[in-house]
Design a protein around this motif. Structure first.
Motif, PDB file in Angstrom:
ATOM      1  N   LYS A   8       1.076  -1.614  -0.066  1.00 30.97           N
ATOM      2  CA  LYS A   8      -0.048   0.333  -0.130  1.00 30.97           C
ATOM      3  C   LYS A   8       0.766   1.179  -0.168  1.00 30.97           C
ATOM      4  N   ALA A  11       2.494   2.117  -3.339  1.00 29.60           N
ATOM      5  CA  ALA A  11       1.824   2.512  -4.332  1.00 29.60           C
ATOM      6  C   ALA A  11       0.748   3.709  -4.030  1.00 29.60           C
ATOM      7  N   GLU A  12       1.501   4.687  -2.732  1.00 25.54           N
ATOM      8  CA  GLU A  12       0.944   5.616  -2.008  1.00 25.54           C
ATOM      9  C   GLU A  12       2.319   6.295  -2.697  1.00 25.54           C
ATOM     10  N   GLU A  16       6.429   0.820  -8.479  1.00 27.90           N
ATOM     11  CA  GLU A  16       5.821   0.200  -9.742  1.00 27.90           C
ATOM     12  C   GLU A  16       5.039  -1.186  -8.835  1.00 27.90           C
ATOM     13  N   THR A  17       4.118  -2.188  -9.084  1.00 28.04           N
ATOM     14  CA  THR A  17       4.164  -3.107  -8.618  1.00 28.04           C
ATOM     15  C   THR A  17       5.213  -4.559  -7.888  1.00 28.04           C
ATOM     16  N   GLY A  86       9.824  -3.171  -4.872  1.00 23.89           N
ATOM     17  CA  GLY A  86       9.233  -1.893  -5.986  1.00 23.89           C
ATOM     18  C   GLY A  86      10.090  -1.110  -6.649  1.00 23.89           C
ATOM     19  N   LYS A  88      11.038   2.798  -8.895  1.00 28.90           N
ATOM     20  CA  LYS A  88      10.735   3.527  -9.264  1.00 28.90           C
ATOM     21  C   LYS A  88      11.356   4.201 -10.043  1.00 28.90           C
TER      22      LYS A  88
END
Length: 92
Positions: A8, A11-12, A16-17, A86, A88
């Motif tokens: 969570k 994502a915030e 990326e997934t 994750g 970015k």
């Protein structure tokens, strides 16, 4: 940190997934850098990262964070390591 909470927050924060990464026992990745920002939650084992800011070991439930192009080396524990990572990418 729990896995659901970690996903969570990624994502915030615009990551990326996340994907699961597994590394072998007592392995290593010598000095390198990634062309993306990375955050990872340790799911099993441990990882030690050596960077300009020093050396630190992360274990189950802990999160490590590497900036884009941050030079570092990685060392995996006697049980290896499995983490949820994750990425970015930089925005133009």
């Amino acid at each position: 940190m729990q896995q659901d909470e970690f996903v969570k927050k990624l994502a915030e924060q615009g990551f990326e997934t996340p994907v699961v990464v597994e590394r072998e026992p007592n392995g290593r990745l010598d000095h390198h850098a990634h062309p993306f920002e990375a955050k990872a939650l340790i799911l099993a084992g441990e990882i030690t990262i050596l960077s300009q800011s020093g050396e630190k070991t992360w274990r189950v439930g802990e999160v490590f964070h590497l900036q884009r192009d941050e030079p570092h080396s990685e060392f995996f524990g006697p049980e290896g390591v499995r983490y949820l990572s994750g990425r970015k990418s930089a925005r133009p």
